[in-house]
Design an enzyme around this catalytic site. Structure first.
Site, mmCIF file in Angstrom:
data_model
loop_
_atom_site.group_PDB
_atom_site.id
_atom_site.type_symbol
_atom_site.label_atom_id
_atom_site.label_comp_id
_atom_site.label_asym_id
_atom_site.label_seq_id
_atom_site.Cartn_x
_atom_site.Cartn_y
_atom_site.Cartn_z
ATOM 1 N N GLU A 272 -8.203 -1.086 -7.372
ATOM 2 C CA GLU A 272 -7.260 -1.236 -6.266
ATOM 3 C C GLU A 272 -7.987 -1.193 -4.922
ATOM 4 O O GLU A 272 -7.637 -1.929 -3.992
ATOM 5 C CB GLU A 272 -6.197 -0.150 -6.339
ATOM 6 N N GLU B 48 -4.565 2.757 -16.555
ATOM 7 C CA GLU B 48 -3.483 3.713 -16.325
ATOM 8 C C GLU B 48 -2.448 3.720 -17.444
ATOM 9 O O GLU B 48 -1.857 4.768 -17.753
ATOM 10 C CB GLU B 48 -2.788 3.397 -14.988
#
Length: 261
Positions: free
Chosen positions: A112, A132
């Protein structure tokens, strides 16, 4: 401080930002706040034109959130500081080029962070993932950004499965701009940064604002805002000394001297 988790180096108009938290360059709340301050100062310093963000060492760019710090009490919804996680992805008004030099493992919040840059360069051993899903959580920023950056079906596969991709596949899908031997990565990043630093900063600012604001507009609405001088950076550009300098340099057949004003 030599043990600071974020190290900076200024070279001319270029700021190099190195995440340095052994062993993996994971980001905890305190480090995120430091990064936010660093990138805010970069944004607000008129002498700084381009930033490079990278990780220390040869193995990790950044794996994202520091799970060990979380186990010790860092709340996942805690105070990340200015710019949100990693200081970049929610920093308002950052109208300067940012290059991510991915020097190894780049996953979770680290991916990210890289996606928050404008250009991504990668070492030939870099790998990427959004794991995740395997810990029962969501890669929130990547869920917003990645399907807009690479083919939708590839992004969704990464989000749904957490699978790793190597740098060749990342390049094939357009996630990274260029791949270099690890030993050449930072020199190539600085070559690109020097090229950008020699360019017109007010034009870069206008490009970034238009791209950011036009993302959710249709074409004609975006064009109307440009032609009606409704973007602050475009209005500044068209009233600037640099705008006149560009025209003069062209007519005089010389390289322009950009002042950023």
């Amino acid at each position: 401080m030599t043990d600071a988790p974020v190290k900076t180096r200024r070279t001319g108009h270029i700021l190099e930002v190195t995440l340095d938290r052994p062993k993996a360059n994971a980001i905890d709340l305190a480090t995120s706040r430091i990064m936010g301050e660093v990138f805010t100062e970069f944004r607000d310093d008129s002498d700084m034109r381009v930033a490079i963000v990278t990780g220390a060492g040869e193995k990790f760019f950044c794996p994202g959130w520091d799970l060990k710090a979380a186990a010790d009490g860092d709340a996942v919804d805690g105070d990340y500081g200015k710019g949100g996680f990693g200081g970049l992805q929610e920093l308002r008004g950052l109208n300067k080029p940012v290059i991510a030099a991915v020097n190894g493992i780049c996953c979770g919040g680290g991916l990210e962070l890289a996606l928050s840059a404008d250009i991504i360069l990668a070492a030939d051993h870099a790998t990427f993932a959004l794991p995740e899903i395997k810990s029962g959580t969501v890669a929130d920023a990547a869920t917003v950004k990645l399907p807009k950056r690479i083919p939708y079906h590839i992004a969704m596969e990464m989000l749904f499965t957490g699978r790793w991709i190597d740098v060749e596949e990342a390049a094939r899908w357009g996630m990274v701009n260029h791949v270099y031997p690890a030993a050449d990565l930072m020199s190539e990043a600085h070559k690109l940064a020097e090229l950008l630093a020699s360019g017109p900063p007010l034009v870069y600012a206008a490009i970034k604002e238009i791209v950011r604001e036009a993302e959710d507009m249709n074409f004609q609405d975006a064009m109307n805002r440009i032609t009606k001088s409704q973007f602050a950076t475009v209005e500044t550009l068209y009233r600037s000394e640099d705008q006149l300098e560009g025209a003069r340099a062209f007519s005089e057949r010389r390289d322009p001297v950009w002042k950023g004003k």
